[in-house]
Design an enzyme around this catalytic site. Structure first.
Site: not given
Length: 294
Positions: A161, A166
């Site tokens: 990932e 974020e």
């Protein structure tokens, strides 16, 4: 089922980063674009209320039993729409208990959207950027991230990932840049936090990666803020030399997002002006599937 985003507490999860100073090369804009041509983009110029282009985007739906992180949102296929002003808005809405939609924890509290290019657009290497304005509100957890093509065969985190960015409403000045893989996932992920002088919800910023074979650089408004490579993470396994799909979503709450505060108002939005994929140092491939999956 796609990988559930699993996080532990903020402490010890991500490493500090010092912003790198970039040197001006003197290369002209036109020659840089010639060397690193545009491979694929989304400009979101459709009329107001349009859904993301189904040629390229799928929806992850439902509550995912908390998506591995005890999150509160129910993902739908109606919470991501264009504004008519060249922007895609992913909107989180509070759900009235009167509607009696049931999530794993009881009556669903929030609806949102998570869209992915899985099985429609695969990207391997290149400069990948998006111009995004983060939502405001404690408990929000917006993200622009990627999952490896082999996830269905080997599962997460072996598939890898890449979190291009974020944001957390409870830490509104911080941009998080992270990778997950076998032996370095969840609370043991490898990453950095970049401190911006203003809240990320106060305006648009360009979040990106320069992804090459065996290395990834993260950028914020065009400047490198963090780098990782196969060499640096050894003896852990580097799983980022394969195609990946893109994901955009807004989660609410959860172990990483934190408790949702009263300042998180229904209708809060993650706004995406554009996404652009270019070659980087001669590397970069985009595979658009001719027969998209359902």
């Amino acid at each position: 089922m796609t990988r559930n985003k699993i996080r532990k507490s903020l402490s010890g999860v991500l490493l500090p980063v010092t912003l790198c100073t970039l040197l001006t090369s003197g290369t002209t804009a036109w020659s840089a674009e010639e060397e690193n041509p545009l491979l694929w983009s989304q400009e979101f110029n459709e009329k107001s209320g349009s859904k993301p282009d189904p040629k390229y985007w799928n929806y992850d739906l439902g509550d995912g039993r908390g998506w591995g992180n005890r999150e509160l949102q129910l993902y739908t296929n109606v919470n991501a729409k264009t504004t008519g002003r060249g922007v895609l808005a992913i909107t989180a809405l509070q759900i009235s208990p009167k509607k009696k939609q049931i999530c794993y924890y009881g009556y669903c509290e929030w609806s949102s959207a998570r869209i992915t290019t899985k099985n429609k657009v695969w990207i391997k290497y290149g400069n990948i950027e998006a111009r995004i304005q983060m939502p405001a509100g404690t408990g929000t957890w917006p993200a622009f991230w990627m999952l490896g093509q082999n996830i269905d065969a080997v599962s997460w985190p072996t598939s890898g990932e890449i979190d291009i960015t974020e944001g957390l409403g409870r830490t509104p000045f911080l941009n998080y840049a992270t990778i997950h893989g076998p032996g370095y996932s969840g609370g043991s992920s490898i990453g950095a936090r970049y401190l911006n002088p203003k809240k990320l919800s106060e305006g648009f910023h360009i979040y990106g990666i320069n992804w090459s074979e065996d290395s990834i650089e993260w950028t914020f408004d065009g400047e490198v803020i963090f780098m990782q490579s196969k060499e640096l993470i050894t003896p852990r396994v580097w799983v980022f030399n394969q195609p990946f799909s893109l994901i955009l979503n807004v989660a609410m709450g959860g172990e990483f997002g934190g408790e949702v505060g009263k300042d998180a108002k229904s209708g809060l939005q993650m706004k995406v002006d554009w996404i652009r994929v270019k070659k980087f140092n001669g590397q970069g491939e985009v595979d658009i599937q001719t027969s998209p999956s359902s």
